[in-house]
Design a protein around this motif. Structure first.
Motif, mmCIF file in Angstrom:
data_model
loop_
_atom_site.group_PDB
_atom_site.id
_atom_site.type_symbol
_atom_site.label_atom_id
_atom_site.label_comp_id
_atom_site.label_asym_id
_atom_site.label_seq_id
_atom_site.Cartn_x
_atom_site.Cartn_y
_atom_site.Cartn_z
ATOM 1 N N GLN A 229 29.966 -15.640 64.246
ATOM 2 C CA GLN A 229 28.765 -16.804 64.592
ATOM 3 C C GLN A 229 28.162 -16.300 65.542
ATOM 4 O O GLN A 229 27.608 -16.909 66.669
ATOM 5 C CB GLN A 229 29.335 -18.088 64.646
ATOM 6 N N PHE A 230 27.746 -14.810 65.893
ATOM 7 C CA PHE A 230 27.186 -14.266 66.596
ATOM 8 C C PHE A 230 25.607 -14.976 66.957
ATOM 9 O O PHE A 230 24.856 -14.461 67.769
ATOM 10 C CB PHE A 230 27.202 -12.957 66.767
ATOM 11 N N GLU A 231 25.450 -15.387 65.876
ATOM 12 C CA GLU A 231 23.872 -16.096 65.945
ATOM 13 C C GLU A 231 23.814 -17.384 66.943
ATOM 14 O O GLU A 231 22.721 -17.568 67.314
ATOM 15 C CB GLU A 231 23.536 -16.466 64.654
ATOM 16 N N ILE A 291 24.420 -10.282 71.570
ATOM 17 C CA ILE A 291 24.074 -11.384 71.872
ATOM 18 C C ILE A 291 22.557 -11.253 72.761
ATOM 19 O O ILE A 291 21.694 -11.831 72.392
ATOM 20 C CB ILE A 291 24.895 -12.184 72.522
ATOM 21 N N GLN A 292 22.574 -10.365 73.718
ATOM 22 C CA GLN A 292 21.418 -10.126 74.574
ATOM 23 C C GLN A 292 20.410 -9.766 73.858
ATOM 24 O O GLN A 292 19.161 -9.984 74.277
ATOM 25 C CB GLN A 292 21.854 -9.445 75.681
ATOM 26 N N PRO A 296 15.224 -14.166 68.219
ATOM 27 C CA PRO A 296 15.257 -15.563 67.648
ATOM 28 C C PRO A 296 15.319 -15.747 66.104
ATOM 29 O O PRO A 296 14.710 -14.784 65.498
ATOM 30 C CB PRO A 296 14.184 -16.119 68.061
ATOM 31 N N LYS A 297 16.302 -16.431 65.733
ATOM 32 C CA LYS A 297 16.349 -16.594 64.108
ATOM 33 C C LYS A 297 15.736 -17.820 63.785
ATOM 34 O O LYS A 297 15.889 -18.873 64.263
ATOM 35 C CB LYS A 297 17.872 -16.649 63.894
ATOM 36 N N TYR A 298 14.826 -17.690 62.767
ATOM 37 C CA TYR A 298 14.153 -18.816 62.073
ATOM 38 C C TYR A 298 14.687 -19.303 60.843
ATOM 39 O O TYR A 298 14.602 -20.270 60.460
ATOM 40 C CB TYR A 298 12.786 -18.616 62.005
ATOM 41 N N GLY A 302 23.695 -20.000 58.869
ATOM 42 C CA GLY A 302 24.892 -19.329 58.206
ATOM 43 C C GLY A 302 24.214 -19.020 56.905
ATOM 44 O O GLY A 302 24.985 -18.633 55.794
ATOM 45 N N ASP A 303 22.948 -18.400 56.595
ATOM 46 C CA ASP A 303 22.443 -18.242 55.476
ATOM 47 C C ASP A 303 22.660 -16.751 55.383
ATOM 48 O O ASP A 303 22.170 -16.262 54.433
ATOM 49 C CB ASP A 303 20.858 -18.498 55.210
ATOM 50 N N ARG A 304 22.839 -15.832 56.249
ATOM 51 C CA ARG A 304 22.886 -14.594 56.293
ATOM 52 C C ARG A 304 24.163 -14.002 56.167
ATOM 53 O O ARG A 304 25.106 -14.641 56.606
ATOM 54 C CB ARG A 304 22.141 -13.932 57.508
#
Ligand SMILES: Nc1nc2c(ncn2[C@@H]2O[C@H](COP(=O)(O)OP(=O)(O)O)[C@@H](O)[C@H]2O)c(=O)[nH]1
Ligand SMILES: [Mg+2]
Ligand SMILES: [Zn+2]
Length: 305
Positions: A229-231, A291-292, A296-298, A302-304
């Motif tokens: 879950q690094f997102e 992480i740094q 940004p994810k749009y 959990g879809d990837r």
């Protein structure tokens, strides 16, 4: 109203194991769909039933945690299957799994496979690395070299971590998850050597997740695992997923020290003094940079893969 836990979700049915151990086939009340709630395998629920094949899932009880891949709720124990060789043991991969478990407050257990075919050198190297994890406080199950454990030995090693709990097996493809589960329960007959590719990962096939009763608990039998879950982990949260860094970090000069470039960092000092394994710190830093640097994810969470 009965209380139970969802052990399988398939074709619109939810299979619920009641507190007495009986399994009921149910459908969810329409209200869940309307409220955009998806019952998950692992959910503790309230349900009614007419017969064992006709029940209604009425209510989902609050979740303790929720993994995305596999989609399982209320996981107590994460059993990380790491092969000693073929594929070679990788502390950086192990640390990724550990971080995702720590982040979700799931108790990790590390199980080393393929010790029967490891060379003396491989065994010694991995044994030393495992000692680092034991010193941190993790449970590491390491069978002897050139030995294949019997079902009883595997059960004895895992019983405490599984009994009365909801557990998931995790680990990369080829690590020996299916082999181990089959040894624990020969009636499972999971296919060995099946790669995630041939199971359709990446396509939109939803493989079903199922909790199987074993050792007085439930184990999620899933072919792959990538719930890393690094997102969503924040920079400041990462060190809390490395117990020995977290503990030492209490002594850092700066509040909110991420143990990277800050002066008077107790963690860096402990690494230099050899009190924290340098490979753990290196793995921490590379995850921190990940992480740094993340954009940004749009997309949907959990879809990837
Ligand atoms: N020698 C040896 N081979 C193993 C062991 N566990 C798994 N294997 C082999 O490793 C390959 C992958 O095993 P599998 O259980 O399918 O891995 P999974 O992808 O994690 O489910 C298969 O060829 C297994 O026979 C073990 O403990 N010892
Ligand atoms: Mg498998
Ligand atoms: Zn620090």
């Amino acid at each position: 109203m009965e209380k139970g836990q969802i052990i399988k979700a398939l074709s619109g049915f939810y299979y619920i194991q009641s507190e007495s151990g009986k399994i009921y086939q149910t459908r969810a009340r329409g209200i869940f769909r309307k409220d955009n709630i998806t019952p998950l395998v692992g959910d503790y629920v309230q349900f009614f039933f007419e017969t064992e094949k006709e029940g209604t899932l009425e209510e989902i009880l609050p979740r303790k945690n929720e993994l995305k891949r596999p989609a399982v709720a209320n996981v107590d124990t994460g059993i990380i299957i790491m092969s000693m060789t073929d594929p070679a043991f990788s502390p950086s991969l192990l640390d990724r799994y550990l971080v995702s478990l720590e982040y979700n407050a799931i108790q990790p257990v590390i199980f080393i496979t393929k010790t029967d075919i490891a060379s003396e050198d491989e065994y010694e190297k991995v044994e030393k690395e495992c000692q680092v994890y034991k010193d941190i406080g993790y449970t590491v199950i390491l069978p002897e070299r050139q030995v294949e454990w019997s079902t009883d030995e595997i059960h004895a090693a895992l019983e405490e971590s599984v009994s009365g709990k909801t557990a998931v097996f995790m680990g990369q493809s080829g690590a020996g998850k299916s082999t181990l589960l089959n040894k624990m329960d020969s009636s499972l007959q999971l296919k060995i050597g099946e790669t995630s590719k041939s199971l359709g990962r990446g396509r939109h096939t939803t493989r079903h997740v199922e909790l199987v009763p074993l050792l007085g608990g439930l184990i999620a039998d899933t072919p792959g695992f990538s719930a890393l879950q690094f997102e969503i982990i924040e920079e400041a949260e990462l060190s809390s997923c490395f117990p020995e860094l977290w503990e030492m970090g209490m002594n850092c000069r700066f509040n909110g020290c991420v143990h990277q470039n800050e002066p008077n960092c107790a963690v860096k000092e402990a690494v230099e003094a050899g009190d924290i394994a340098s490979f753990r710190y290196t793995n921490y830093l590379s995850l921190l940079e990940e992480i740094q640097n993340r954009k940004p994810k749009y997309g949907k969470k959990g879809d990837r893969t």
